[in-house]
Design a protein around this motif. Structure first.
Motif, short mmCIF file in Angstrom:
data_model
loop_
_atom_site.label_atom_id
_atom_site.label_comp_id
_atom_site.label_asym_id
_atom_site.label_seq_id
_atom_site.Cartn_x
_atom_site.Cartn_y
_atom_site.Cartn_z
N ALA A 27 11.78 0.75 -0.12
CA ALA A 27 11.11 0.28 0.72
C ALA A 27 10.97 -0.28 1.80
CB ALA A 27 9.46 0.56 0.29
N TYR A 38 13.15 2.20 4.69
CA TYR A 38 12.32 2.01 5.50
C TYR A 38 10.83 2.62 5.69
CZ TYR A 38 10.98 4.48 1.17
OH TYR A 38 10.57 4.31 -0.38
N ASP A 39 10.07 1.33 6.25
CA ASP A 39 8.58 1.04 5.42
C ASP A 39 8.59 -0.40 6.07
OD1 ASP A 39 5.62 0.44 5.69
OD2 ASP A 39 5.53 0.93 3.26
N ASP A 67 10.13 9.84 -6.58
CA ASP A 67 9.40 9.68 -5.84
C ASP A 67 9.38 7.50 -5.16
OD1 ASP A 67 6.35 9.80 -4.70
OD2 ASP A 67 5.72 8.77 -6.02
N ASN A 68 10.06 7.59 -5.67
CA ASN A 68 10.49 5.55 -4.68
C ASN A 68 11.49 5.80 -3.62
OD1 ASN A 68 8.56 4.71 -6.29
ND2 ASN A 68 10.35 3.39 -7.88
N LEU A 78 11.77 8.64 -1.68
CA LEU A 78 11.83 9.55 -1.22
C LEU A 78 10.28 8.31 0.56
CD1 LEU A 78 10.23 12.63 -1.84
CD2 LEU A 78 12.06 12.06 -0.78
N PRO A 79 10.84 8.34 1.45
CA PRO A 79 9.75 7.37 2.38
C PRO A 79 8.68 7.68 2.29
CG PRO A 79 11.17 8.88 3.86
CD PRO A 79 11.98 9.45 2.38
N ALA A 80 7.86 8.81 2.32
CA ALA A 80 6.92 9.66 2.53
C ALA A 80 6.42 9.59 0.99
CB ALA A 80 6.54 10.36 3.70
N SER A 81 4.77 9.74 0.87
CA SER A 81 4.40 10.72 -0.16
C SER A 81 4.48 11.79 -0.41
CB SER A 81 3.11 10.03 -0.66
OG SER A 81 1.99 10.52 -2.24
N PHE A 82 4.99 12.71 -1.35
CA PHE A 82 5.04 14.12 -2.06
C PHE A 82 4.13 14.52 -2.50
CE2 PHE A 82 8.01 18.08 -2.67
CZ PHE A 82 8.05 18.38 -1.62
#
Length: 184
Positions: free
Chosen positions: A50, A53-54, A119-120, A122-126
């Motif tokens: 995170a 990308y965050d 899931d961790n 990925l930059p966005a929730s899928f």
């Protein structure tokens, strides 16, 4: 023995995968030390992506997320193992059946941990990835022959394994989140 190959085989082809695991006579302590613990380490490390990308992510927040991610599955296995091996005497009768119940729990948990790692990363929730978490019910259901449950036998243990693998990490994560928020 390649445990990750077995887990992916069980995930892709549950009936045949469980038959292969039964043939190999996998020991649960080996699966725990060679699969679960390394996967939990990777899961904890994936919490730090995170930072890449965050822009709102902080090092402290990532450390908290890593601790929660690691602890929720670490403690969940022991609680699930206690419940599964202690409350189903019709299925879990001897050391061999205890081993198989723990292996089934670990394999189902490994798939959930793998999904959590993805899931961790990925930059966005899928949202479609979240639906795959329910696949653990199908995987557990197909473990009936592996656990020695006869056709038409009591399959409650299979539902309990899947429910514990899915719900215990959520409950522990919630509790740890409350504790961490009170401390910080």
């Amino acid at each position: 023995m390649n445990y990750f190959k077995n887990i992916s085989y069980v995930a892709c082809f549950p009936r045949n995968g469980w038959a292969a695991v039964k043939h190999d006579e996998v020991q649960w302590r080996e699966v725990q030390s060679r699969v679960l613990y390394p996967m939990l380490a990777v899961l904890a490390l994936s919490a730090f992506t995170a930072l890449v990308y965050d822009v709102r992510a902080t090092l402290v927040g990532c450390i908290v997320a890593a601790v929660i991610d690691f602890a929720k599955y670490f403690f969940s296995f022991f609680i699930a193992s206690y419940v599964v091996t202690g409350y189903f005497p019709s299925v879990v009768k001897d050391k061999r059946s205890v081993n198989r119940a723990n292996v089934a729990t670990l394999y189902c948990m490994a798939v959930i941990v793998a999904l959590n790692i993805i899931d961790n990363l990925l930059p966005a929730s899928f949202p479609y990835l979240k639906i795959l978490y329910l696949y653990v019910f199908f995987m557990a259901w197909k473990a009936d022959r592996y656990l020695g449950i006869e056709e038409g036998g009591d399959k409650k243990i299979l539902i309990v394994i899947a429910a514990l693998v899915l719900l215990l990490p959520l409950a522990i994560s919630y509790l740890l989140g409350l504790i961490m928020n009170k401390i910080g």
